[in-house]
Scaffold this motif. Structure first.
Motif, short mmCIF file in Angstrom:
data_model
loop_
_atom_site.label_atom_id
_atom_site.label_comp_id
_atom_site.label_asym_id
_atom_site.label_seq_id
_atom_site.Cartn_x
_atom_site.Cartn_y
_atom_site.Cartn_z
N TYR B 272 78.38 36.53 103.98
CA TYR B 272 79.51 35.87 103.35
C TYR B 272 79.08 34.65 102.58
CZ TYR B 272 79.04 33.60 107.91
OH TYR B 272 78.53 32.98 109.02
N VAL B 273 79.91 34.29 101.61
CA VAL B 273 79.64 33.11 100.78
C VAL B 273 80.03 31.88 101.56
CG1 VAL B 273 80.28 31.93 98.65
CG2 VAL B 273 80.07 34.42 98.67
N THR B 274 79.18 30.88 101.62
CA THR B 274 79.51 29.69 102.39
C THR B 274 79.90 28.52 101.51
OG1 THR B 274 77.18 29.12 102.44
CG2 THR B 274 78.06 30.28 104.36
N ALA B 275 79.35 28.43 100.30
CA ALA B 275 79.67 27.29 99.44
C ALA B 275 79.34 27.61 98.00
CB ALA B 275 78.90 26.04 99.89
N VAL B 299 75.28 28.80 94.41
CA VAL B 299 76.05 29.60 95.37
C VAL B 299 75.24 29.72 96.65
CG1 VAL B 299 77.12 31.84 95.86
CG2 VAL B 299 77.12 30.94 93.53
N ARG B 300 75.85 29.40 97.78
CA ARG B 300 75.17 29.58 99.07
C ARG B 300 75.83 30.71 99.82
NH1 ARG B 300 75.47 23.83 99.36
NH2 ARG B 300 73.57 23.01 98.42
N TYR B 301 75.00 31.49 100.51
CA TYR B 301 75.58 32.58 101.28
C TYR B 301 74.75 32.78 102.54
CZ TYR B 301 71.82 35.43 99.25
OH TYR B 301 70.61 35.91 98.86
N ARG B 302 75.32 33.46 103.50
CA ARG B 302 74.66 33.61 104.80
C ARG B 302 74.64 35.08 105.19
NH1 ARG B 302 73.10 30.37 108.68
NH2 ARG B 302 72.86 31.37 110.73
N ASN B 303 73.47 35.56 105.55
CA ASN B 303 73.36 36.92 106.09
C ASN B 303 73.19 36.85 107.58
OD1 ASN B 303 73.31 37.76 103.46
ND2 ASN B 303 71.09 38.03 103.37
N GLU B 304 74.01 37.58 108.30
CA GLU B 304 73.88 37.59 109.76
C GLU B 304 72.76 38.55 110.20
OE1 GLU B 304 75.14 35.51 111.71
OE2 GLU B 304 76.69 34.63 110.43
N ARG B 305 72.42 39.44 109.33
CA ARG B 305 71.30 40.33 109.60
C ARG B 305 70.64 40.62 108.27
NH1 ARG B 305 72.65 45.48 108.00
NH2 ARG B 305 74.88 45.86 107.71
N GLY B 341 69.83 34.85 107.50
CA GLY B 341 69.73 33.40 107.31
C GLY B 341 70.57 32.93 106.14
N GLU B 342 70.57 31.61 105.90
CA GLU B 342 71.36 31.05 104.80
C GLU B 342 70.48 30.88 103.58
OE1 GLU B 342 74.05 28.10 105.95
OE2 GLU B 342 74.96 27.98 103.96
N HIS B 343 71.02 31.29 102.43
CA HIS B 343 70.24 31.24 101.19
C HIS B 343 71.04 30.55 100.12
CE1 HIS B 343 67.84 34.21 103.29
NE2 HIS B 343 68.93 34.94 103.44
N GLU B 344 70.31 30.17 99.05
CA GLU B 344 70.97 29.49 97.94
C GLU B 344 70.44 30.07 96.64
OE1 GLU B 344 71.54 24.97 97.70
OE2 GLU B 344 69.75 25.27 96.48
N VAL B 345 71.33 30.40 95.72
CA VAL B 345 70.87 30.79 94.38
C VAL B 345 71.41 29.78 93.40
CG1 VAL B 345 70.63 33.26 94.82
CG2 VAL B 345 72.83 32.36 94.05
#
Lengths: 277, 414
Positions: B272-275, B299-305, B341-345
């Motif tokens: 999901y998108v976090t910020a 755009v920041r988003y988080r993958n749970e897996r 994990g949390e990533h940023e593009v």
């Protein structure tokens, strides 16, 4: 395109001067709404306009059978009972259908009222006019009936338009009042059929109003249709059925009062129709 | 041209909401019982608040419209737009205030008002014309034009109940469009009909205004509003909150609407998108930028897996929802991070791309291989572009187009 520029100020309780001018501007709408109702009424019916004749015809036959043959009510000397009843039945049916059409007219046209402006008076008035067209057809039927019985009316028949006018005014006045009330109080939906059903028996359709006891006469005359029906009989049947002056006078007064009150009440509540309907 | 064609002063319309009753009409019984109660019980002892409440659909509204203007009225549902149109067209009476109209008004609140299903197309044209205030002579004069516009020649003598809904709408609009009032009031009626016909209707409305007539228009389609109307009025809870050039009013409207709606059909928690934020490379944060500043969209988003085939991306859209561009790192050969994990593009944009006005960003994560949309957040953030002093282009008030693209020019005499 650029006709006279029209100025208009809309404020609470300020529509009076504009109103009658608008009514004139929309005068064609009377005609068109009546035309629509007539067109629509007999679409997809097999015998079409014949219904306008069949209904009163059957009623007259039933009345003749029940009141004349069974109950032995008599028409005045020299007049066939069927003719005696028809002459009264026709204005009554006009009044009855005009009243029931007019009183439901605003509700039936709720879509128009909440979506477009025109003087609302046109709707009930238009439905009274529609009934007048049916009435014209039944008058033709009356003429045929007179031919059948070989009964010729005298000069008095020329006064008939006056009584038609009286019937029209009586229907319009009470129709306006009832349709305005109907918008707010739906109770009147149940009151009107009752008036129509009941009215047939208290009006002198099946009998002559001379049969009414003298001491009740003044109450009886308050029914505006008594004057209309007695007038029709007087005009069509060579005066053999008497038309009392006090009957006519009280019919005219009651009708005029009802018209004035009807228009006044209608105008007073008209502005809220769109909100309430 | 001196005085405005529509002048509205302190207009107000209140309705009484009855909490007890379901129906809007009163039953005679209630009137009688409340009359009786008012005799029996002094006013002070009566229970208060259980039956009626005043509700102002329009309150303290004042505005003016100049002749020949096409004015758009926008606002959320229940803002009072329709009530305003009903007041202007005299369908209902104002509670307070006044409206001064200097011209004939025709209203089109609903397509096909008064059409009777049993009547034929031809008959309905006359009926509808009369209801809208045309005389028979006027309708007859325009009859051919109306029929041609509606494209129903072949079915003129068919009852309209057998019409397709498209034909029905076309005929109804055609009648209304050929009214020639000085003021035309149109509620959301173009939502029906196909694209071709909508275009035709809009064209007709523009013609109407070009002919010097005034149009008041309500629609929820901001694209159409921007296209057709020069000026706009924004209503909120019956009051005017903005007025002026249409594009500015639309921006105001979008800014006031609740932001960031999550738009995920089957939301699952895998990613999901976090910020999301907009900034310049030197770290200046919005919400306002100059048109000549380069922008970075983060755009920041988080993958749970760890998800195979995961993509992240964003859209930039105008206030009316028109999407200007849609992009994802893969377009330029980068890969979105698929690991848990949390990533940023960060997407860096050239300067001088956007015109003045409000812009919004939608951000999403989805799966390229099976089409799953993990998260889709509409209008996650907004930013406003302002004219840069040194760019003549962006300073101009009105210029058609949605974006600016730097163009290299050469000019020579040949």
């Amino acid at each position: 395109m650029s006709t006279r520029r029209q100025e208009l100020i809309i404020e609470t309780g300020r529509t009076e001067q504009q109103y009658w001018r608008d009514l004139w501007h929309f005068r064609e709408l009377f005609y068109i709404l009546a035309w629509r109702d007539i067109l629509v009424r007999y679409k997809q019916t097999v015998i079409g306009i014949a219904w306008a004749v069949i209904r009163p015809f059957v009623t007259v036959v039933v009345f003749t059978l029940v009141f004349n043959r069974i109950a032995k009510l008599e028409a005045p000397e020299g007049i066939p009972y069927a003719l005696f009843v028809s002459v009264a039945m026709m204005p009554w049916q006009f009044f009855a259908s005009a009243l029931s059409e007019a009183s439901g007219s605003l509700l039936n046209n709720a879509g128009l009222i909440s979506k477009v402006y025109f003087p609302r008076l046109i709707i009930p008035a238009g439905s009274v006019i529609t009934s007048l067209v049916d009435f014209a057809i039944t008058l033709a039927m009356l003429a045929v009936l007179m031919l059948w019985y070989q009964y010729a009316p005298d000069w008095r028949v020329l006064t008939l338009p006056l009584f038609i006018l009286l019937a029209f005014a009586a229907a319009l006045g009470s129709g306006l009042l009832l349709c305005a009330l109907n918008v707010k109080y739906r109770d009147f939906r149940y009151v009107v059929p009752f008036i129509v059903q009941f009215g047939l028996y208290v009006s002198p359709v099946g009998f002559s109003s001379t049969k009414v006891p003298e001491y009740l006469r003044w109450v009886y005359d308050l029914n505006p249709m008594v004057g209309v029906i007695d007038g029709f009989r007087w005009a069509c049947l060579k005066g053999t059925a008497p038309l009392e002056v006090h009957t006519l006078a009280s019919s005219v007064v009651v009708t005029a009062t009802m018209c004035i009150y009807g228009v006044w009440y209608f105008r007073r509540t008209e502005q809220t129709f769109a909100d309430v309907i | 041209m001196s005085s405005p064609i529509i002048q509205v002063e302190n207009l107000g319309k209140s309705y009484r909401i009855q909490h007890q009753q379901r129906e809007r009409y009163t039953a005679l019984r209630d009137v009688i019982s409340s009359k009786v109660r008012s005799w029996v019980q002094p006013a002070a002892q009566r229970p208060v608040g259980d039956s009626e409440e005043e509700f102002w659909a329009i309150k303290d509204l004042s505005f003016e419209v100049k002749e020949g203007d096409v004015v758009g009225i926008i606002g959320r549902n229940g803002a009072g737009k329709s009530t305003l149109l009903k007041l202007l067209s005299r369908i209902t009476a104002p509670t307070i205030g006044r409206i001064h109209l200097r011209g004939r008004v025709a209203t089109l609140l609903e397509v096909g008002t008064g059409f009777h299903p049993e009547l034929t197309g031809r008959e309905n044209v006359f009926l509808n014309g009369a209801i809208l205030g045309m005389t028979r002579a006027e309708v007859r004069a325009k009859f051919d034009e109306i029929v041609a516009f509606a494209e129903v020649e072949r079915f003129l003598d068919t009852p309209v109940k057998r019409y397709s809904s498209g034909m029905y709408v076309r005929l109804a609009f055609a009648v209304a469009a050929h009214l020639e009032p000085e003021i035309l009031i149109v509620d959301e009626v173009l939502a029906v009909g196909d694209a071709e016909f909508q275009k035709k209707c809009l064209g007709k409305m523009k013609d109407v205004s070009r002919g010097g007539r005034t149009v008041l228009f309500v629609s929820h389609n901001m694209g159409i509003m921007r296209n057709v109307c020069q000026t706009g009025i924004l209503l909120e809870q019956g009051r005017r909150v903005a007025e002026g050039r249409m594009s500015k009013v639309i921006d105001e409207y979008v800014q006031r609407s609740p932001t960031s709606t999550r738009f995920t059909a089957n939301r699952n928690e895998d990613s999901y998108v976090t910020a999301c934020e907009v900034r310049t490379p030197d770290g200046k944060k919005g919400p306002t930028f100059f048109t000549n500043e380069p922008l970075q969209i983060v755009v920041r988003y988080r993958n749970e897996r760890s998800i195979n085939g995961l993509r992240v991306g964003f859209n930039i859209a105008l206030a009316d929802g028109t999407i200007l561009l849609a992009c994802t790192p893969e377009d330029e050969g980068c890969n979105s991070c698929m690991a848990a994990g949390e990533h940023e593009v960060i997407g860096a944009l050239e300067p001088n791309l956007f015109l003045k006005g409000l812009h919004q960003i939608h951000a999403a994560v989805w799966n390229r291989s099976d089409g799953t949309i993990y998260d889709d957040v509409r209008s996650i953030t907004q930013f406003t572009m302002e004219a840069a002093r040194e760019r003549a282009y962006s300073r101009e008030t009105v210029r058609p187009g949605l974006v600016q693209v730097p163009v290299r020019w050469s000019v020579k005499t040949i």
